[in-house]
Design an enzyme around this catalytic site. Structure first.
Site, short mmCIF file in Angstrom:
data_model
loop_
_atom_site.label_atom_id
_atom_site.label_comp_id
_atom_site.label_asym_id
_atom_site.label_seq_id
_atom_site.Cartn_x
_atom_site.Cartn_y
_atom_site.Cartn_z
N GLY A 107 0.73 -1.13 0.18
CA GLY A 107 0.15 -0.02 -0.24
C GLY A 107 1.45 1.06 -0.39
O GLY A 107 0.40 1.87 0.56
N ALA A 110 -0.93 4.38 -1.70
CA ALA A 110 -1.96 5.02 -0.16
C ALA A 110 -1.47 5.15 0.69
O ALA A 110 -1.82 6.73 1.48
CB ALA A 110 -3.06 3.58 0.25
N ALA A 111 -0.46 4.77 1.12
CA ALA A 111 0.60 5.76 2.57
C ALA A 111 1.10 6.81 1.78
O ALA A 111 0.99 8.09 2.85
CB ALA A 111 1.04 4.75 2.87
N ASP A 152 -7.74 -0.49 0.43
CA ASP A 152 -6.54 -0.22 0.81
C ASP A 152 -6.51 1.64 1.19
O ASP A 152 -5.75 1.94 2.33
CB ASP A 152 -4.79 0.07 -0.61
CG ASP A 152 -4.44 -1.05 -0.95
OD1 ASP A 152 -5.33 -2.14 -0.97
OD2 ASP A 152 -3.48 -0.69 -2.06
#
Ligand code: MEV
Length: 335
Positions: A107, A110-111, A152
């Site tokens: 991810g 998304a992070a 995510d």
């Protein structure tokens, strides 16, 4: 100066099937994190994005190709400023760094986007809800993945174990008994977009086969939610193995993933599977706490580029300390 962070994630059950409306379960992985730092700059400086991992610097608003890595970063900033009602480009430096490895199913996109949204919002005095952050990051996920399910951005923004179905409210999972995961990285980058597009092609060509696979994965995910709520760790392991078999049938596993999965089972994992889009990226093994080290060692010997041990559902400090980051994928400073 404003700093915000966001964790990585692993999908425990239901990857790919979740793109087709089936449920999935994902948990945050806090041993890897993205960080965004916003600093005021002199008047006329404009907004400069510095992405330390990518070794690039970009002036917001200047031309950028849609396939350039900075495109998604610029889009995240634009969506966030619009959401915040900031109409003129502010004079800021936005510095990004991350220990979430890119394109490995943890991810990273998304992070980084979540850290950007949170840092900019805080800088302008806003406190967005997790839902607000997740919705904004979903816009970035579309750029990264094409047809993202939304899992995510949800698990990363909420930072909680989630049971997720596209279009339905997020269900935060109750974890009856903490459990340990050994997360092994094949070292092979595998962009989610490509694996998702391949599955879509397979689904179009063989709809009955793929629908049957998705249906069986959905049933596994529902049972896994019950096992997590009941503390049924042995059952959870069996369900992971079953999910892995179906992912192999779907064509998203790989010899490298299976080598690490087999190694973890030999060392005593209760169950194991790939996590995320597959083909490369990471696998996860469910482990009893006292076996995590032996499993991590065996997975590393089998060729893992990196191994993380993470605990799910622990609230006490002792269990949290049991989670380790074994060797950072790319250490860009501690978030
Ligand atoms: C990616 O982390 C998980 C996939 O199911 C894609 C998605 O849910 O958007 C492969």
């Amino acid at each position: 100066m404003t700093t915000a962070c966001a964790p990585g994630k692993v999908i425990l059950f239901g990857e790919h099937a979740v793109v087709y409306g089936r449920p999935a379960i994902a948990v945050p992985v806090t041993q890897v994190r993205a960080r965004a730092v916003v600093e005021d700059a002199r008047s006329g400086h404009g907004l400069v994005i510095r992405a330390l991992d990518l070794n690039l610097q970009h002036r917001f608003g200047t031309a950028v190709a849609t396939d350039a890595p900075v495109y998604a970063l610029e889009a995240t900033v634009r969506h966030t400023l619009e959401w915040l009602g900031v109409e003129t480009v502010p004079d800021l430096t936005l510095t990004l760094s991350s220990t979430v490895p890119i394109a490995r199913g943890l991810g990273s996109g998304a992070a980084v986007a979540t850290a950007i949204v949170r840092a900019l919002a805080q800088h302008f005095g806003h406190s967005p809800t997790s839902r607000d952050v997740s919705d904004l990051v979903y816009q970035t996920e579309i750029i990264h993945h094409g047809t993202p399910s939304g899992i995510d951005n949800s698990v990363v923004a909420f930072e909680k174990p989630v049971y997720f179905v596209t279009g339905e409210p997020i269900q935060v999972l109750r974890v009856q008994q903490p459990f340990w995961l050994v997360v092994g990285d094949t070292g092979i980058a595998s962009p989610t977009k490509i694996a998702v597009a391949d599955v879509r092609r397979g689904w179009r060509e063989h709809p009955d086969k793929y629908e049957a696979l998705f249906k069986r994965i959905a049933a596994i995910t529902v049972r896994a939610r019950e096992a997590i709520a009941a503390g049924g760790i042995a059952m959870l392991g069996e369900l992971m193995d079953e999910n892995q078999e179906l992912l192999e049938e779907m064509g998203v596993s790989s010899p490298e993933l299976e080598r690490l999965i087999d190694a973890s089972r030999t060392a005593g994992a209760i169950g194991a599977k790939l996590c995320g889009a597959g083909r490369g990226g990471n696998m996860i093994a469910l482990a009893e706490s006292e076996k995590t080290r032996a499993i991590a060692d065996r997975v590393r010997e089998a060729g893992a580029a990196n191994v993380i041990v993470s605990v799910v559902g622990a609230t006490d400090r002792k269990s949290r300390r049991a989670s380790t980051k074994e060797s950072p994928p790319h250490d860009l400073g501690s978030p």
